[in-house]
Design a protein around this motif. Sequence first.
Motif, PDB file in Angstrom:
ATOM      1  N   LEU A  17      64.811 -20.819  17.485  1.00  0.00           N
ATOM      2  CA  LEU A  17      64.656 -19.535  18.255  1.00  0.00           C
ATOM      3  C   LEU A  17      63.727 -18.947  17.312  1.00  0.00           C
ATOM      4  N   LEU A  18      63.932 -18.777  16.187  1.00  0.00           N
ATOM      5  CA  LEU A  18      62.950 -18.009  15.142  1.00  0.00           C
ATOM      6  C   LEU A  18      61.596 -18.710  15.249  1.00  0.00           C
ATOM      7  N   LEU A  19      61.699 -19.985  15.037  1.00  0.00           N
ATOM      8  CA  LEU A  19      60.165 -20.559  15.323  1.00  0.00           C
ATOM      9  C   LEU A  19      59.447 -20.397  16.536  1.00  0.00           C
ATOM     10  N   ASN A  20      60.317 -20.407  17.660  1.00  0.00           N
ATOM     11  CA  ASN A  20      59.671 -20.155  18.684  1.00  0.00           C
ATOM     12  C   ASN A  20      58.999 -18.670  18.850  1.00  0.00           C
ATOM     13  N   VAL A  21      59.707 -17.664  18.468  1.00  0.00           N
ATOM     14  CA  VAL A  21      59.488 -16.364  18.504  1.00  0.00           C
ATOM     15  C   VAL A  21      58.054 -15.957  17.422  1.00  0.00           C
ATOM     16  N   SER A  22      58.237 -16.793  16.408  1.00  0.00           N
ATOM     17  CA  SER A  22      57.189 -16.522  15.571  1.00  0.00           C
ATOM     18  C   SER A  22      55.846 -17.088  16.030  1.00  0.00           C
ATOM     19  N   LEU A  23      55.861 -18.240  16.526  1.00  0.00           N
ATOM     20  CA  LEU A  23      54.715 -19.083  17.219  1.00  0.00           C
ATOM     21  C   LEU A  23      54.069 -17.825  18.338  1.00  0.00           C
ATOM     22  N   GLY A  24      55.049 -17.328  18.988  1.00  0.00           N
ATOM     23  CA  GLY A  24      54.647 -16.519  20.126  1.00  0.00           C
ATOM     24  C   GLY A  24      53.834 -15.335  19.521  1.00  0.00           C
ATOM     25  N   PHE A  25      54.798 -14.929  18.419  1.00  0.00           N
ATOM     26  CA  PHE A  25      53.846 -13.618  17.893  1.00  0.00           C
ATOM     27  C   PHE A  25      52.651 -13.950  17.139  1.00  0.00           C
ATOM     28  N   THR A 155      54.225 -22.627  28.198  1.00  0.00           N
ATOM     29  CA  THR A 155      53.693 -21.594  28.974  1.00  0.00           C
ATOM     30  C   THR A 155      54.597 -20.410  28.399  1.00  0.00           C
ATOM     31  N   LEU A 156      55.877 -20.360  27.905  1.00  0.00           N
ATOM     32  CA  LEU A 156      56.560 -19.407  27.274  1.00  0.00           C
ATOM     33  C   LEU A 156      56.208 -19.349  25.910  1.00  0.00           C
ATOM     34  N   ILE A 157      55.663 -20.193  25.223  1.00  0.00           N
ATOM     35  CA  ILE A 157      55.365 -19.837  23.696  1.00  0.00           C
ATOM     36  C   ILE A 157      53.923 -19.549  23.676  1.00  0.00           C
ATOM     37  N   LEU A 158      52.788 -19.900  24.513  1.00  0.00           N
ATOM     38  CA  LEU A 158      51.621 -19.813  24.514  1.00  0.00           C
ATOM     39  C   LEU A 158      50.953 -18.908  25.510  1.00  0.00           C
ATOM     40  N   GLY A 159      51.476 -19.278  26.767  1.00  0.00           N
ATOM     41  CA  GLY A 159      50.764 -18.388  27.963  1.00  0.00           C
ATOM     42  C   GLY A 159      51.382 -17.246  27.855  1.00  0.00           C
ATOM     43  N   PHE A 160      52.603 -16.694  27.843  1.00  0.00           N
ATOM     44  CA  PHE A 160      52.889 -15.520  28.088  1.00  0.00           C
ATOM     45  C   PHE A 160      52.550 -14.535  27.082  1.00  0.00           C
ATOM     46  N   PRO A 161      52.505 -14.680  25.635  1.00  0.00           N
ATOM     47  CA  PRO A 161      52.141 -13.898  24.536  1.00  0.00           C
ATOM     48  C   PRO A 161      50.614 -13.724  24.768  1.00  0.00           C
ATOM     49  N   LEU A 164      50.010 -11.331  27.741  1.00  0.00           N
ATOM     50  CA  LEU A 164      50.575  -9.696  27.070  1.00  0.00           C
ATOM     51  C   LEU A 164      49.543  -9.271  25.939  1.00  0.00           C
ATOM     52  N   GLY A 165      48.986 -10.132  25.219  1.00  0.00           N
ATOM     53  CA  GLY A 165      48.165  -9.493  24.130  1.00  0.00           C
ATOM     54  C   GLY A 165      46.802  -9.163  24.816  1.00  0.00           C
ATOM     55  N   MET A 166      46.347  -9.904  25.771  1.00  0.00           N
ATOM     56  CA  MET A 166      45.137  -9.262  26.550  1.00  0.00           C
ATOM     57  C   MET A 166      45.438  -8.424  27.361  1.00  0.00           C
ATOM     58  N   SER A 167      46.730  -8.149  28.007  1.00  0.00           N
ATOM     59  CA  SER A 167      46.888  -6.907  28.817  1.00  0.00           C
ATOM     60  C   SER A 167      46.785  -5.689  27.805  1.00  0.00           C
ATOM     61  N   VAL A 168      47.674  -5.676  26.463  1.00  0.00           N
ATOM     62  CA  VAL A 168      47.288  -4.667  25.546  1.00  0.00           C
ATOM     63  C   VAL A 168      46.223  -4.299  25.250  1.00  0.00           C
ATOM     64  N   ARG A 169      45.132  -5.300  24.992  1.00  0.00           N
ATOM     65  CA  ARG A 169      43.858  -4.904  24.549  1.00  0.00           C
ATOM     66  C   ARG A 169      43.159  -4.454  25.809  1.00  0.00           C
ATOM     67  N   HIS A 170      43.333  -4.605  27.016  1.00  0.00           N
ATOM     68  CA  HIS A 170      42.659  -4.198  28.293  1.00  0.00           C
ATOM     69  C   HIS A 170      43.016  -2.687  28.353  1.00  0.00           C
ATOM     70  N   VAL A 171      44.263  -2.514  28.232  1.00  0.00           N
ATOM     71  CA  VAL A 171      44.660  -1.228  28.577  1.00  0.00           C
ATOM     72  C   VAL A 171      44.733   0.078  27.355  1.00  0.00           C
ATOM     73  N   ALA A 172      44.885  -0.563  26.362  1.00  0.00           N
ATOM     74  CA  ALA A 172      44.850   0.108  25.087  1.00  0.00           C
ATOM     75  C   ALA A 172      44.125  -0.474  23.717  1.00  0.00           C
ATOM     76  N   GLU A 173      42.754  -0.307  23.903  1.00  0.00           N
ATOM     77  CA  GLU A 173      41.934  -1.198  22.969  1.00  0.00           C
ATOM     78  C   GLU A 173      42.051  -0.661  21.652  1.00  0.00           C
ATOM     79  N   ASP A 174      42.066   0.695  21.515  1.00  0.00           N
ATOM     80  CA  ASP A 174      42.535   1.234  20.165  1.00  0.00           C
ATOM     81  C   ASP A 174      43.663   0.759  19.548  1.00  0.00           C
ATOM     82  N   LEU A 175      44.530   0.847  20.112  1.00  0.00           N
ATOM     83  CA  LEU A 175      45.831   0.353  19.563  1.00  0.00           C
ATOM     84  C   LEU A 175      45.982  -1.034  19.279  1.00  0.00           C
TER      85      LEU A 175
END
Length: 306
Positions: A17-25, A155-161, A164-175
């Motif tokens: 589980l830690l390995l999965n989460v860290s790669l998603g991170f 999908t869970l390990i690569l697609g979802f992160p 999520l990351g691109m969405s954060v970049r789109h709505v809050a570029e400075d963050l």
Amino acid sequence: MPEIDAVQLNFSAQNLLLLNVSLGFIMFGVALNLTTEDFARLVRNPKPALVGVASQFLLLPVLTFGLVWVLRPTPSIALGMILVAACPGGNISNFMSMNAQGNTALSVTLTAVSTVLAIVLTPINLSFWGGLYPPAASILTTVDVSFWRVFKTVTLILGFPIVLGMSVRHVAEDLAKRLCQGMQALSIAIFVIIVIFALRANFDYLIGYLGVVFDLVLLHNALALAAGYQLAYWAHLPVPDRQTLALETGIQNSGLGLILIFNFFDGLGGMAVVAGWWGVWHILSGLGLSFYWRSQKSPFFAPQWT
């Protein structure tokens, strides 16, 4: 020691589980650097990216299968090689392309595109090429490695992160830009620490069997690097693009490979040792190659003759 095909490395559910989460991170950190412009660049100038995708998901699996067929490694080692070749490029290739003074924008685009395509193409390549080699096919038939199970995991390990990351970049570029500062290096360090910590119980196996795959991984990685460069040369791409495609083809996401090995193959010995040693060696070979190419372009490093 028992035969490598009979070895299963110990990996607890908590460590997995830690390995999965860290790669998603890590993937989330990569996606914070991605914008729709990276994909628009592909539309405006598709040739380099299309050649890169072909090199990663077509040429490398074909050459890997050929190497397996000629050298006839044990079934688990063969399947480990096929799995590594089926994974997308690793994000550390972006730094290597920049260091080599290659086409960094192309590297970033290929990382994004190959990671998205891997959601479908990784399970397809693993099943197809693994099924064509009878000794490896025998492993696939005894393990539940259906396309949809691998697809959901990737999908869970690569697609979802990435979404999520691109969405954060789109709505809050400075963050996103603030989060990016040091985040990739930190996330990779966390991933490496978790892998080392989780595999400490298997250290004797890893060291004991390293000699079995040592030369094979070096040969496989050299073939990948050369194939990426040669395909780009045949496509008449400029030298910076050739260097970038070599690195994108030779730097594979072995972390994803390890996760799939422990998720679906219970840490099967040959597969795990191949992916683990590849993960170390491709960093050394990629950095060495990038510094060499940089030395050929930089007046500071280039030799001077009188």
